[in-house]
Design a protein around this motif. Sequence first.
Motif, PDB file in Angstrom:
ATOM      1  N   GLN A  17     -54.280  56.549 -35.276  1.00  0.00           N
ATOM      2  CA  GLN A  17     -54.225  57.369 -34.075  1.00  0.00           C
ATOM      3  C   GLN A  17     -53.881  58.790 -34.503  1.00  0.00           C
ATOM      4  O   GLN A  17     -52.718  59.153 -34.674  1.00  0.00           O
ATOM      5  N   MET A  18     -54.912  59.622 -34.686  1.00  0.00           N
ATOM      6  CA  MET A  18     -54.718  60.973 -35.192  1.00  0.00           C
ATOM      7  C   MET A  18     -53.912  61.811 -34.203  1.00  0.00           C
ATOM      8  O   MET A  18     -52.932  62.460 -34.562  1.00  0.00           O
ATOM      9  N   THR A  19     -54.372  61.822 -32.956  1.00  0.00           N
ATOM     10  CA  THR A  19     -53.684  62.516 -31.874  1.00  0.00           C
ATOM     11  C   THR A  19     -53.757  61.622 -30.651  1.00  0.00           C
ATOM     12  O   THR A  19     -54.285  60.504 -30.706  1.00  0.00           O
ATOM     13  N   HIS A  20     -53.249  62.124 -29.555  1.00  0.00           N
ATOM     14  CA  HIS A  20     -53.344  61.351 -28.318  1.00  0.00           C
ATOM     15  C   HIS A  20     -54.795  61.128 -27.913  1.00  0.00           C
ATOM     16  O   HIS A  20     -55.114  60.154 -27.236  1.00  0.00           O
ATOM     17  N   GLU A  21     -55.719  61.997 -28.364  1.00  0.00           N
ATOM     18  CA  GLU A  21     -57.112  61.926 -27.942  1.00  0.00           C
ATOM     19  C   GLU A  21     -58.051  61.362 -28.994  1.00  0.00           C
ATOM     20  O   GLU A  21     -59.097  60.819 -28.666  1.00  0.00           O
ATOM     21  N   TRP A  22     -57.691  61.503 -30.265  1.00  0.00           N
ATOM     22  CA  TRP A  22     -58.588  61.094 -31.350  1.00  0.00           C
ATOM     23  C   TRP A  22     -58.059  59.851 -32.068  1.00  0.00           C
ATOM     24  O   TRP A  22     -56.883  59.777 -32.393  1.00  0.00           O
ATOM     25  N   GLN A  23     -58.969  58.921 -32.301  1.00  0.00           N
ATOM     26  CA  GLN A  23     -58.603  57.699 -33.008  1.00  0.00           C
ATOM     27  C   GLN A  23     -59.704  57.343 -34.009  1.00  0.00           C
ATOM     28  O   GLN A  23     -60.895  57.372 -33.685  1.00  0.00           O
ATOM     29  N   LEU A  24     -59.300  57.012 -35.227  1.00  0.00           N
ATOM     30  CA  LEU A  24     -60.205  56.495 -36.240  1.00  0.00           C
ATOM     31  C   LEU A  24     -59.956  55.009 -36.419  1.00  0.00           C
ATOM     32  O   LEU A  24     -58.806  54.560 -36.374  1.00  0.00           O
ATOM     33  N   PHE A  25     -61.002  54.246 -36.644  1.00  0.00           N
ATOM     34  CA  PHE A  25     -60.837  52.802 -36.797  1.00  0.00           C
ATOM     35  C   PHE A  25     -61.911  52.263 -37.737  1.00  0.00           C
ATOM     36  O   PHE A  25     -62.955  52.896 -37.948  1.00  0.00           O
ATOM     37  N   GLY A  26     -61.638  51.125 -38.289  1.00  0.00           N
ATOM     38  CA  GLY A  26     -62.620  50.492 -39.157  1.00  0.00           C
ATOM     39  C   GLY A  26     -62.126  49.175 -39.707  1.00  0.00           C
ATOM     40  O   GLY A  26     -60.927  48.856 -39.647  1.00  0.00           O
ATOM     41  N   ASN A  27     -63.029  48.392 -40.208  1.00  0.00           N
ATOM     42  CA  ASN A  27     -62.677  47.170 -40.926  1.00  0.00           C
ATOM     43  C   ASN A  27     -63.778  46.859 -41.922  1.00  0.00           C
ATOM     44  O   ASN A  27     -64.907  47.354 -41.787  1.00  0.00           O
ATOM     45  N   PHE A  28     -63.441  46.106 -42.928  1.00  0.00           N
ATOM     46  CA  PHE A  28     -64.470  45.608 -43.836  1.00  0.00           C
ATOM     47  C   PHE A  28     -64.079  44.217 -44.297  1.00  0.00           C
ATOM     48  O   PHE A  28     -62.922  43.804 -44.238  1.00  0.00           O
ATOM     49  N   SER A  29     -65.058  43.477 -44.755  1.00  0.00           N
ATOM     50  CA  SER A  29     -64.808  42.108 -45.213  1.00  0.00           C
ATOM     51  C   SER A  29     -65.767  41.763 -46.337  1.00  0.00           C
ATOM     52  O   SER A  29     -66.884  42.274 -46.415  1.00  0.00           O
ATOM     53  N   HIS A  30     -65.301  40.908 -47.199  1.00  0.00           N
ATOM     54  CA  HIS A  30     -66.093  40.390 -48.312  1.00  0.00           C
ATOM     55  C   HIS A  30     -66.069  38.880 -48.234  1.00  0.00           C
ATOM     56  O   HIS A  30     -65.010  38.265 -48.052  1.00  0.00           O
ATOM     57  N   ASN A  31     -67.249  38.273 -48.339  1.00  0.00           N
ATOM     58  CA  ASN A  31     -67.346  36.818 -48.204  1.00  0.00           C
ATOM     59  C   ASN A  31     -68.159  36.240 -49.353  1.00  0.00           C
ATOM     60  O   ASN A  31     -69.185  36.811 -49.754  1.00  0.00           O
ATOM     61  N   ARG A  32     -67.673  35.126 -49.854  1.00  0.00           N
ATOM     62  CA  ARG A  32     -68.406  34.388 -50.884  1.00  0.00           C
ATOM     63  C   ARG A  32     -68.474  32.929 -50.450  1.00  0.00           C
ATOM     64  O   ARG A  32     -67.468  32.218 -50.488  1.00  0.00           O
ATOM     65  N   SER A  33     -69.640  32.501 -49.991  1.00  0.00           N
ATOM     66  CA  SER A  33     -69.834  31.138 -49.499  1.00  0.00           C
ATOM     67  C   SER A  33     -70.759  30.399 -50.451  1.00  0.00           C
ATOM     68  O   SER A  33     -71.837  30.900 -50.792  1.00  0.00           O
ATOM     69  N   ARG A  34     -70.340  29.201 -50.859  1.00  0.00           N
ATOM     70  CA  ARG A  34     -71.103  28.412 -51.827  1.00  0.00           C
ATOM     71  C   ARG A  34     -71.124  26.934 -51.424  1.00  0.00           C
ATOM     72  O   ARG A  34     -70.198  26.428 -50.801  1.00  0.00           O
ATOM     73  N   TYR A  35     -72.213  26.270 -51.800  1.00  0.00           N
ATOM     74  CA  TYR A  35     -72.282  24.812 -51.674  1.00  0.00           C
ATOM     75  C   TYR A  35     -71.620  24.186 -52.906  1.00  0.00           C
ATOM     76  O   TYR A  35     -71.837  24.636 -54.040  1.00  0.00           O
ATOM     77  N   LEU A  36     -70.841  23.150 -52.669  1.00  0.00           N
ATOM     78  CA  LEU A  36     -70.149  22.459 -53.754  1.00  0.00           C
ATOM     79  C   LEU A  36     -70.786  21.127 -54.097  1.00  0.00           C
ATOM     80  O   LEU A  36     -70.310  20.432 -54.997  1.00  0.00           O
ATOM     81  N   ALA A  37     -71.838  20.752 -53.379  1.00  0.00           N
ATOM     82  CA  ALA A  37     -72.511  19.491 -53.648  1.00  0.00           C
ATOM     83  C   ALA A  37     -73.981  19.625 -53.277  1.00  0.00           C
ATOM     84  O   ALA A  37     -74.342  20.429 -52.414  1.00  0.00           O
ATOM     85  N   THR A  38     -74.822  18.848 -53.942  1.00  0.00           N
ATOM     86  CA  THR A  38     -76.249  18.814 -53.623  1.00  0.00           C
ATOM     87  C   THR A  38     -76.482  17.757 -52.560  1.00  0.00           C
ATOM     88  O   THR A  38     -76.110  16.588 -52.741  1.00  0.00           O
ATOM     89  N   ASN A  39     -77.108  18.177 -51.451  1.00  0.00           N
ATOM     90  CA  ASN A  39     -77.219  17.277 -50.317  1.00  0.00           C
ATOM     91  C   ASN A  39     -78.280  17.794 -49.350  1.00  0.00           C
ATOM     92  O   ASN A  39     -78.407  19.004 -49.160  1.00  0.00           O
ATOM     93  N   PRO A  40     -79.059  16.906 -48.721  1.00  0.00           N
ATOM     94  CA  PRO A  40     -79.963  17.371 -47.666  1.00  0.00           C
ATOM     95  C   PRO A  40     -79.159  18.027 -46.545  1.00  0.00           C
ATOM     96  O   PRO A  40     -78.108  17.532 -46.149  1.00  0.00           O
ATOM     97  N   ALA A  41     -79.636  19.167 -46.029  1.00  0.00           N
ATOM     98  CA  ALA A  41     -78.849  19.895 -45.044  1.00  0.00           C
ATOM     99  C   ALA A  41     -79.734  20.865 -44.284  1.00  0.00           C
ATOM    100  O   ALA A  41     -80.847  21.202 -44.721  1.00  0.00           O
ATOM    101  N   SER A  42     -79.241  21.319 -43.134  1.00  0.00           N
ATOM    102  CA  SER A  42     -79.817  22.483 -42.468  1.00  0.00           C
ATOM    103  C   SER A  42     -79.254  23.697 -43.198  1.00  0.00           C
ATOM    104  O   SER A  42     -78.062  23.977 -43.120  1.00  0.00           O
ATOM    105  N   VAL A  43     -80.119  24.404 -43.911  1.00  0.00           N
ATOM    106  CA  VAL A  43     -79.631  25.354 -44.907  1.00  0.00           C
ATOM    107  C   VAL A  43     -79.643  26.799 -44.437  1.00  0.00           C
ATOM    108  O   VAL A  43     -79.395  27.709 -45.229  1.00  0.00           O
ATOM    109  N   THR A  44     -79.925  27.051 -43.169  1.00  0.00           N
ATOM    110  CA  THR A  44     -79.877  28.418 -42.654  1.00  0.00           C
ATOM    111  C   THR A  44     -78.837  28.506 -41.551  1.00  0.00           C
ATOM    112  O   THR A  44     -78.496  27.514 -40.908  1.00  0.00           O
TER     113      THR A  44
END
Length: 949
Positions: free
Chosen positions: A718-745
């Motif tokens: 909150q820079m001033t009563h009128e100005w505000q800066l905001f943001g977020n970021f994220s990092h994701n690492r998703s992996r399969y741990l087994a071989t299996n028939p699946a809906s893959v999307t």
Amino acid sequence: MRPSLLGATVLAAFTTAQAQTTTSTHKHTSRHTTHHPATSGTAPANKNAGPANASAALAPTAQASTSTGPVSGGSESIQVRAMRRLLREKDSPSAVTEIGAAQIRQTGATGSVVSLLRNAPSVYVYQQGLGNNEPVMSIRGARGSETASTLDGVPMQDLLNGGAGGYLQNIAGGPFNMTQINGVSLYPGVAYPDHNTFGTIGGTVAYTTARPNDKRQFDVFGAVGNYNTWQEGMRADTGQMDGMLGHGVDAPKLMVQYDNMQNSGYIEHTPSRYNSFEGAFDKPYDEGQSLFQATAIYNTGNALITPEPIPMSYLQKYGKYYNFPTDLESTRQKNDYFTLILKNDTYINDYLTAGLTGFWRYSDSTTSQWSDPSIYPINGGTTPYTLNGANPFNQSAASFGEQSYYMPASDPYGGGYFYSPTMYPYNGNAQYNNTGNCPSSLVQAWHNAGSATPCGYNSYVSYTHNDTIGIQPRLSITPPDIFGIRNTIHIGGLFARETQNATPTWYGGDKYVPRTAENLVSGYNGGTQRTIFMGYFQDKIDLLHNTLHITPGVTVQGTNSSITGSGIVGGTPTAADMATAYCQQYSCGVGHYHARKWDENYLPFVNATYDLDKVLPALRGVSLYGSFGESALYAPVTDFTPQAVSAEPPNASIVHMAEGGVKYNTGRWAVSADYYYQKIDHDFGYFSYQSGPYAGLSDYNNLGKRQMQGQEVSVTYQMTHEWQLFGNFSHNRSRYLATNPASVTVQEDQFGLAQRGTPVTGVPQWTAQFGVDYHHRSAFTPHDDLNIRFQGYYTGHQYTTTDVGGLYSNLGPISAARGAYGTYNYYNFVTGQTVFDRNGGIAPYVIFNLDMNYTLPIKNLGPLKKLNFDINIQNLFNTFYWQYKYRQITPGSCGKFTGTPAGFSNAGLPSGSSSWAGLAKSNYGCGSLFADGLAGQPATVLFTMHATF
């Protein structure tokens, strides 16, 4: 919910700025009351700042009147006690994200209640149209069908199959929309037990409804935008109605609102129209400490959609937003949704509050598809519409080359798998061959190739009806402190039942399909049901002078699920069928079937938080926290059919979540950072055999495993009563741990093979959101209000999929293939499998949105009180980007083998076969590999004007 004057002050002091999305601090302690960022005024104080918004104690207080009139004797002590309960109710920190009015407005009418969630870390959302049109979502890599959503605490996801329901179900419209909510809390992973609703391994999205205002007013609005977008609506509030039902803070309030939106869609030939109605009634009592609420919502959606992304060759030739013309093929969906919620929270005394919610929901969904029979290639050949190996495609039996399975075995080109002489006597070829849409030349070409024609299987209508009823009791206990130890106990439950019809489906050959017994091919009678039993216990324990907070809890879930019907493929044929000459000669495989399954799971949870204020005064406002929890997702009831190869439906998938983080909250800064680890055991797998000896059968299992881990950071300045800066970021690492028939999307429109060590496709590795908010009152005239919000979204690289083609594809040993490489069974299993594409991917992109909002007070102009003007621009710089891409092989009728291919084995052949001669080729064995894509929303401008009376 609208807070009382005192309650609003408390909430404003104890919540982070709601002008932007932040990760909630969920503090219960009063040490930081003056150290939260000041709100920029673009959103009201969050009425449900923490997980306690579902508890009985918080809700009534938050709903008390904002009236500034005289307070009756004794009211001050009541409000003070209510304030103390409010503070105790707030849960300890977690990675929850609060989204308020500013984000709802900036998402705009062209977005949806799902696309709104892209304001949170680790969320990826896309949709194919404007409005609530097939939004697809992932949270920390978990698919939308694996997450749960609630509306005022009521579960809104499909209890039978998860998410919005089955594939291509409930695409147009939704149970609630943007005008019917006032905020949302997103709990990724595993939420506190009092918020972790039924059936989720990806998180809970908790929406709150729009509620009546304290002051009487009437609002009308209209909006106009590009792509022929129009919206008009009204909202009427009675304000506090002093009378026999109550006065002041106990006066009842009523609100009704309606709006209509229509547009032509930015993808060609995808017009849509939505109607939305809400009625809300609030009746506080016990001097505003208790509250009864009634909410009724009725929404409709009617849209033409694209059942899958368009081949790149067409997009390159005809334009990036091209879609096949409706005289060639089309898919329409028409949906109705109704929700009724009755909710009561009663203050009993300072230590006990009780609540009960009852609800009823239903939905009707009708899907119709049609395509010209000339678009289907014969045995992998070409058509007048073939472009670089690709052809128009929809979800009909003819598109998959399965028309012969629905025809009687007595027909020279029929297979008889799904045929019944009494329940499903339909023979599309006999009815539609040599007619206007299916000329004799087309019939002769298919017969010369030894195949049934697509005629009579190129058009269908299906109808699905769901009913859900349930109750939710809850109890909040706040006993006195004992030896400086404070307990806040939440106990509650959910008892609900959802039923669904058998989804009758009728086939035909023209755009109009008769819904008659002669055209029925499935869904003769019966249906599915799931009854759920759920209870939770949670105790927040405050220790060490209110600096250490430990919250253990447990959730117990049980389900009773079943499927029944007389016309189910793989069931026991009826006596009437077996008495027919057809069944005696060819045998029949359609009949009665009933299956039931009980599930039960105990799901633990614990959170520990430590505030550093007293230990390290220099770190005032800093809290460290860690959470561990488990949650369960139950097998879709559609897995219960006798077509499943496995002996019985799989047990629940279980997610194990661990997360830890730090939160820093001062007068100007709100910072949150966390690390999470989520492992899914017993991940559901699915494969459907479309050719060969197992044609028509499906393999359901829970042998898969998945892992998601990453980091999330949110910052508000909150820079001033009128100005505000905001943001977020994220990092994701998703992996399969087994071989299996699946809906893959993430969209679950491609089933294939999840391979150990490969990434989960359709999940960005990095996401970020950043922006600036400017809010100024009395900018041009006294008491006017100007708010400008500029926001950017970064979506990182995504992995994509491809189809395995060709006779010689070898993916290594696969137990589900029922044979080794070189056998006919292995070939049928592998050919067409969707797998991770090592040469594919979607490039990163950044889009920017702008919202400019101005409110002008009106005086001395009759009943008109104010005008509000809003200009909303999505994708300000008209950046082109791909939302979804993959490579695929078009399925179709591919003919039969004339002998065993050289170097291949005759082991494991179907009974009566000594070689591959006469055996069907895979439906994916003759098509070409090509790329499909779904373009993102281009620059979209919407101008809205509100007039308030």
